[in-house]
Design a protein around this motif. Structure first.
Motif, PDB file in Angstrom:
ATOM      1  N   TYR A  26     -28.986  58.333  68.955  1.00 52.90           N
ATOM      2  CA  TYR A  26     -29.137  57.709  70.262  1.00 52.90           C
ATOM      3  C   TYR A  26     -28.824  56.216  70.245  1.00 52.90           C
ATOM      4  CZ  TYR A  26     -33.675  55.319  69.683  1.00 52.90           C
ATOM      5  OH  TYR A  26     -34.690  54.470  69.312  1.00 52.90           O
ATOM      6  N   LEU A  27     -28.789  55.590  69.060  1.00 52.34           N
ATOM      7  CA  LEU A  27     -28.405  54.184  68.943  1.00 52.34           C
ATOM      8  C   LEU A  27     -26.945  54.027  68.520  1.00 52.34           C
ATOM      9  CD1 LEU A  27     -31.596  52.797  67.150  1.00 52.34           C
ATOM     10  CD2 LEU A  27     -30.972  52.552  69.567  1.00 52.34           C
ATOM     11  N   GLY A  28     -26.192  55.111  68.591  1.00 52.32           N
ATOM     12  CA  GLY A  28     -24.795  55.081  68.170  1.00 52.32           C
ATOM     13  C   GLY A  28     -24.668  55.501  66.718  1.00 52.32           C
ATOM     14  N   THR A  29     -23.529  55.225  66.121  1.00 45.43           N
ATOM     15  CA  THR A  29     -23.291  55.591  64.725  1.00 45.43           C
ATOM     16  C   THR A  29     -23.761  54.456  63.823  1.00 45.43           C
ATOM     17  OG1 THR A  29     -21.423  56.986  65.312  1.00 45.43           O
ATOM     18  CG2 THR A  29     -21.537  56.234  63.026  1.00 45.43           C
ATOM     19  N   GLN A  30     -24.515  54.811  62.792  1.00 45.87           N
ATOM     20  CA  GLN A  30     -24.981  53.844  61.797  1.00 45.87           C
ATOM     21  C   GLN A  30     -24.481  54.276  60.434  1.00 45.87           C
ATOM     22  OE1 GLN A  30     -29.226  53.319  61.944  1.00 45.87           O
ATOM     23  NE2 GLN A  30     -29.193  52.496  64.004  1.00 45.87           N
ATOM     24  N   ASP A  31     -23.833  53.369  59.734  1.00 44.23           N
ATOM     25  CA  ASP A  31     -23.387  53.647  58.372  1.00 44.23           C
ATOM     26  C   ASP A  31     -24.469  53.196  57.413  1.00 44.23           C
ATOM     27  OD1 ASP A  31     -22.182  54.062  55.964  1.00 44.23           O
ATOM     28  OD2 ASP A  31     -20.515  52.675  56.304  1.00 44.23           O
ATOM     29  N   ASN A  32     -25.277  54.123  56.980  1.00 42.49           N
ATOM     30  CA  ASN A  32     -26.385  53.840  56.063  1.00 42.49           C
ATOM     31  C   ASN A  32     -26.084  54.334  54.655  1.00 42.49           C
ATOM     32  OD1 ASN A  32     -27.879  52.732  58.171  1.00 42.49           O
ATOM     33  ND2 ASN A  32     -28.749  54.707  58.734  1.00 42.49           N
ATOM     34  N   THR A  33     -24.811  54.549  54.347  1.00 44.63           N
ATOM     35  CA  THR A  33     -24.449  55.118  53.045  1.00 44.63           C
ATOM     36  C   THR A  33     -24.889  54.241  51.881  1.00 44.63           C
ATOM     37  OG1 THR A  33     -22.221  54.185  53.274  1.00 44.63           O
ATOM     38  CG2 THR A  33     -22.504  56.500  53.882  1.00 44.63           C
TER      39      THR A  33
END
Length: 149
Positions: free
Chosen positions: A30-37
Motif C-alpha cells: 500500500y506504500l508502493g514498491t520498497q526494495d528491502n533486499t
C-alpha cells in the motif's frame, strides 16, 4: 520422542513490518514498491534452552494482500530442517491492533484466519495464544511447536 523437550534446536523466525513489507525482498504494497533486499529487519534466530524454549522480542506484524497476520518459523536440529511452519494470531487481537494509531494508516485486513489459504487447514496447530502485557503496553505470544526430532 514422546513429546520430549528438544534443547539446542535452532529456531528461525521472520515476519513483515507493520506496513506489510519484508526485509530481504523487493515488496509491493500500500506504500508502493520498497526494495528491502539489502535490509534485515523483523528476523531472528535463537537456540532452544534446556526447557526447549526460545524468547523473541519483536513488533506486532502487519499484513499484506491475500494473507492474514502471521510469523514464519523454521526449526532445525543438528543443522537439519525439521519443520517449516507459520504462527497465526487471534483475529480479534489483529482487529484491535490494526485500529491503533501506529497501524491504522494501513487499515484492517479483510482476510481472517479461517479465510487464509495457508493457515485455514492447520489453524489448530498454528494459532498462538496472545495476551495483553500491561507492563509493556504490548502483547505476549505463547506458542508450542511440535517437531519430529
Amino acid at each position: 520422542n514422546n513429546c520430549a523437550v528438544v534443547s539446542n534446536a535452532r529456531v528461525d523466525i521472520w515476519h513483515c513490518d507493520k506496513d506489510g513489507y519484508y526485509s530481504g525482498y523487493s515488496n509491493s504494497g500500500y506504500l508502493g514498491t520498497q526494495d528491502n533486499t539489502a535490509l534485515v529487519f523483523c528476523r531472528g534466530l535463537q537456540y532452544t534452552d534446556s526447557a526447549g524454549q526460545v524468547k523473541f522480542t519483536s513488533i506486532y506484524p502487519g499484513w499484506y494482500t491475500g494473507r492474514v497476520t502471521h510469523i514464519h518459523a523454521q526449526i532445525y536440529v543438528d543443522n537439519s530442517l525439521k519443520l517449516t511452519t507459520q504462527i497465526a494470531f487471534p483475529d480479534a487481537i489483529n482487529t484491535a491492533v490494526y485500529k491503533t494509531s501506529l497501524y491504522s494508516a494501513h487499515g484492517q485486513n479483510s482476510i481472517t484466519n479461517a479465510q487464509d489459504n495457508i493457515i485455514m487447514d492447520s489453524l489448530d496447530n498454528e494459532l498462538a495464544t496472545v495476551t495483553a502485557n500491561s507492563t509493556t503496553g504490548g502483547y505476549d505470544l505463547t506458542h508450542t511447536i511440535y517437531i519430529s526430532a
